[in-house]
Design an enzyme around this catalytic site. Structure first.
Site, PDB file in Angstrom:
ATOM      1  N   CYS A 193      62.722  67.662  52.330  1.00  0.00           N
ATOM      2  CA  CYS A 193      63.067  66.813  51.194  1.00  0.00           C
ATOM      3  C   CYS A 193      64.570  66.614  50.980  1.00  0.00           C
ATOM      4  CB  CYS A 193      62.374  67.350  49.949  1.00  0.00           C
ATOM      5  SG  CYS A 193      62.201  66.090  48.694  1.00  0.00           S
ATOM      6  N   ARG A 245      58.717  58.565  40.456  1.00  0.00           N
ATOM      7  CA  ARG A 245      58.938  59.561  41.506  1.00  0.00           C
ATOM      8  C   ARG A 245      57.724  59.602  42.427  1.00  0.00           C
ATOM      9  NH1 ARG A 245      63.016  63.190  41.229  1.00  0.00           N
ATOM     10  NH2 ARG A 245      61.994  64.843  42.411  1.00  0.00           N
ATOM     11  N   HIS A 291      56.668  69.570  50.899  1.00  0.00           N
ATOM     12  CA  HIS A 291      56.737  70.945  50.409  1.00  0.00           C
ATOM     13  C   HIS A 291      55.341  71.532  50.608  1.00  0.00           C
ATOM     14  CE1 HIS A 291      60.561  69.995  48.507  1.00  0.00           C
ATOM     15  NE2 HIS A 291      60.006  68.976  47.885  1.00  0.00           N
TER      16      HIS A 291
HETATM   17  N1  GLN Z   1      66.840  65.275  44.927  1.00  0.00           N
HETATM   18  C1  GLN Z   1      66.049  64.655  45.888  1.00  0.00           C
HETATM   19  C2  GLN Z   1      65.115  63.572  45.381  1.00  0.00           C
HETATM   20  O1  GLN Z   1      64.663  63.581  44.247  1.00  0.00           O
HETATM   21  C3  GLN Z   1      65.284  65.707  46.621  1.00  0.00           C
HETATM   22  C4  GLN Z   1      64.094  66.233  45.882  1.00  0.00           C
HETATM   23  C5  GLN Z   1      63.457  67.369  46.606  1.00  0.00           C
HETATM   24  O2  GLN Z   1      64.116  68.070  47.381  1.00  0.00           O
HETATM   25  N2  GLN Z   1      62.200  67.600  46.341  1.00  0.00           N
HETATM   26  O3  GLN Z   1      64.832  62.711  46.142  1.00  0.00           O
END
Ligand code: GLN
Length: 264
Positions: A95, A132, A207
């Protein structure tokens, strides 16, 4: 022989439980009598420490922490990291980590942050009003030669089960996608690609953490690291993956992918 697992910026990039990847590698090595140590690649470590790593593990982070890391990972450390990946040191980058291995990351707030440019990709956060990308993720490994190597190991195509949570969207240049999305958003929710694969570096939005849910990927990383270190072919002793397989079957059913339920 001891494998050094280099954990990128644990104090800043441990927001999403990706520490489980380091633990999984360490435990699967231990079960086979292979010694490991976890090397914390925090801000106070020097470039030399990066050079000694046998497997990299990089987790997710919030934009703010990611920016601090990206400012620190410059100069000699950046060169050491780049040289290691180019030389085939295996790694799993989740990520926020792939975002910093690409050319740049544009956060929702603030200026574009330059990345290491090791992976030919860019990442952009479309702003806080955009949704998101959150939820369970399933994708089939498509990158070569990883897909073929995992298929040889499993006897069938490798399907990853994971969980994604990102605002940033990633767009690939010439780098290979790691996989093809079956469920979820993947890189950007538009083009069906998930992650990236370069040399022996696995970059993913998954993840979970990734490795306990997909133990064959942990074994692939361990095998690559051992082969690099010993300069000879390595075949790892099989382990009992019953619990992981049961968890995977449950997730495949939940994601309406029941035909994959018995996939290792
Ligand atoms: N900050 C990054 C985003 O929101 C990575 C998020 C994450 O590592 N889960 O895209």
């Amino acid at each position: 022989m001891e494998l050094k697992i280099g954990w990128l910026y644990p104090t800043l990039m441990s927001t999403y439980g990706d520490r489980g990847n380091a633990i999984c590698l360490q435990q699967r090595a231990l079960w086979r009598g292979i010694e490991t140590s976890i090397v914390r690649l925090d801000r106070d470590c020097d470039a030399k420490t990066f050079e000694e790593v046998d497997i990299f593990v990089g987790g997710g982070a919030q934009d703010r922490q990611q920016e601090i890391v990206m400012r620190d990972l410059q100069g000699a450390k950046a060169s050491a990291m780049r040289a290691a990946i180019e030389a085939g040191v295996p790694g799993v980058f989740t990520c926020g980590s792939p975002q910093l291995l690409g050319h740049y990351y544009e956060p929702a707030l603030g200026q574009r942050i330059e990345g290491l440019g090791i992976l030919d990709l860019v990442s952009k956060h479309p702003g806080f009003e955009a949704k998101r990308c959150i939820g369970n993720l399933a994708f089939e490994i498509a990158a070569s030669p990883l897909a073929e190597e995992l298929q040889a190991m499993l006897g069938k195509p490798a399907v990853i089960i994971g969980f994604e949570n990102h605002g940033g969207r990633t767009y690939l240049g010439s780098v290979q996608a790691l996989g093809k999305v079956l469920r979820g958003y993947g890189n950007n929710g538009e083009d069906g690609t998930e992650g990236a694969f370069y040399r022996n570096a696995i970059a993913t939005y998954s993840h979970g953490p990734l490795l306990p849910k997909n133990p064959f990927v942990a074994d692939w990383l361990l095998q690559k690291a051992l082969e690099r270190k010993s300069s000879q072919a390595v075949s790892l002793e099989p382990l009992d993956n019953t619990l992981a397989l049961q968890a995977r079957s449950a997730m495949f059913k939940r994601l309406d992918l029941a035909t994959l339920a018995n996939t290792p």
